[in-house]
Design a protein around this motif. Structure first.
Motif, PDB file in Angstrom:
ATOM      1  N   HIS A 131     -43.422 -44.022 -24.149  1.00  0.00           N
ATOM      2  CA  HIS A 131     -42.013 -44.180 -24.505  1.00  0.00           C
ATOM      3  C   HIS A 131     -41.087 -44.028 -23.308  1.00  0.00           C
ATOM      4  N   ASN A 132     -41.450 -43.201 -22.350  1.00  0.00           N
ATOM      5  CA  ASN A 132     -40.580 -43.054 -21.189  1.00  0.00           C
ATOM      6  C   ASN A 132     -41.324 -43.266 -19.873  1.00  0.00           C
ATOM      7  N   ALA A 190     -36.119 -51.485 -26.215  1.00  0.00           N
ATOM      8  CA  ALA A 190     -36.354 -52.910 -25.955  1.00  0.00           C
ATOM      9  C   ALA A 190     -35.640 -53.343 -24.674  1.00  0.00           C
ATOM     10  N   ARG A 191     -34.379 -52.950 -24.544  1.00  0.00           N
ATOM     11  CA  ARG A 191     -33.606 -53.322 -23.354  1.00  0.00           C
ATOM     12  C   ARG A 191     -34.150 -52.628 -22.113  1.00  0.00           C
ATOM     13  N   LEU A 220     -44.347 -50.734 -28.736  1.00  0.00           N
ATOM     14  CA  LEU A 220     -44.078 -50.985 -27.317  1.00  0.00           C
ATOM     15  C   LEU A 220     -44.856 -52.199 -26.812  1.00  0.00           C
ATOM     16  N   THR A 221     -46.114 -52.331 -27.213  1.00  0.00           N
ATOM     17  CA  THR A 221     -46.876 -53.510 -26.777  1.00  0.00           C
ATOM     18  C   THR A 221     -46.260 -54.782 -27.341  1.00  0.00           C
ATOM     19  N   LYS A 222     -45.751 -54.713 -28.565  1.00  0.00           N
ATOM     20  CA  LYS A 222     -45.106 -55.884 -29.165  1.00  0.00           C
ATOM     21  C   LYS A 222     -43.865 -56.280 -28.376  1.00  0.00           C
ATOM     22  N   MET A 223     -43.043 -55.296 -28.006  1.00  0.00           N
ATOM     23  CA  MET A 223     -41.844 -55.585 -27.219  1.00  0.00           C
ATOM     24  C   MET A 223     -42.196 -56.147 -25.854  1.00  0.00           C
ATOM     25  N   MET A 224     -43.210 -55.547 -25.206  1.00  0.00           N
ATOM     26  CA  MET A 224     -43.576 -56.003 -23.865  1.00  0.00           C
ATOM     27  C   MET A 224     -44.082 -57.440 -23.901  1.00  0.00           C
ATOM     28  N   LYS A 225     -44.867 -57.794 -24.915  1.00  0.00           N
ATOM     29  CA  LYS A 225     -45.358 -59.175 -25.014  1.00  0.00           C
ATOM     30  C   LYS A 225     -44.214 -60.163 -25.155  1.00  0.00           C
TER      31      LYS A 225
END
Length: 257
Positions: A131-132, A190-191, A220-225
């Motif tokens: 997360h961070n 996300a940002r 997090l993996t979904k956002m990064m993709k």
């Protein structure tokens, strides 16, 4: 880590023959690799005695040095090794990946199996998401060749790079501060993750990644993709926070081959 694994290409041309090439599995769970080493060298010696007796003295010299070098490193051997040796140089690479046991004595190194391994385990990147924090790992032949660690700094609203020994939490003290950080990160993750994409792509280009793996919480993996726009070879939603790089590689790159 494999010994100078990034220099393996250069050593193709740095070793002049005759060259002893060895590919040998050395799993710590099986001690019979020492017998395979002894038998492999014995059979190679018998071949030389029959085919090239004038090279026998060179082979004995080289094989004796190789046996000593392996003996010196046997307590640190991992799952396999590749060795290219001449009367002048010995290159020994310790690996986590399996190899086909092979012993050869030729004018040049026996590189066919190595080329197959480099095709199967090329330079690849693993992005470990928290997360961070984000860890970026570059691997070749299943071995760590580079890693970088980043943490998000609320005081600057930027990702900052830190060494692994650092905590990355120097700007947070107390439960309230951590809770406040968690809330802000969740609202803006996300940002904020998008702000690290350019750095990740730079690592990909610089190190020549052919595959990319993601590890971390599913959100997090979904956002990064969505932001990364790089082909993802594999991903896992397991939490590998704080785990050493070789464990992460075993659960990502080596788990999918």
């Amino acid at each position: 880590m494999a010994n100078n694994i990034e220099n393996i290409y250069q050593n193709f041309n740095n070793i002049t023959g005759p060259v002893l090439s060895i590919y040998l599995n050395t799993s710590p769970n099986h001690s019979d690799w020492r017998i395979r080493l002894k038998n492999g060298l014995r059979r190679t010696k018998e071949y030389i005695e029959a085919a090239n007796p004038e090279q026998l003295k060179q082979f004995v010299e080289v094989s004796t040095k190789v046996e000593q070098k392996i003996k010196d490193q046997q307590t640190s051997l991992t799952n396999s090794f590749i060795c290219f040796a001449s009367t002048e140089k010995i290159h020994l690479y310790q690996l986590q990946i399996p190899v086909q046991n092979d012993f050869q004595w030729h004018d040049k190194i026996a590189s066919t199996q190595l080329h197959h391994l480099l095709t199967r385990y090329p330079k690849s990147g693993v992005i470990l998401l928290q997360h961070n924090k984000v860890t970026i790992i570059t691997s070749l032949l299943g071995e760590l060749i580079h890693e970088a660690h980043f943490t998000f700094d609320l005081t600057t609203n930027h990702w900052i790079q830190y060494k692994r020994s650092a905590s990355g939490h120097t700007y947070m003290s107390g439960v309230n501060a951590r809770d406040k950080f968690a809330r802000r990160f969740k609202e803006n993750q996300a940002r904020w993750l998008k702000g690290l994409v350019a750095t990740i792509k730079s690592y990909s280009r610089h190190h020549g990644w052919q595959h990319v793996y993601l590890a971390g919480p599913v959100e997090l993996t979904k956002m990064m993709k969505q932001h990364l726009s790089l082909p993802i070879t594999g991903e896992t939603t397991r939490n590998y926070s704080g785990r050493p790089p070789h464990i992460i590689l075993n659960k990502t790159i080596l788990a999918t081959t």
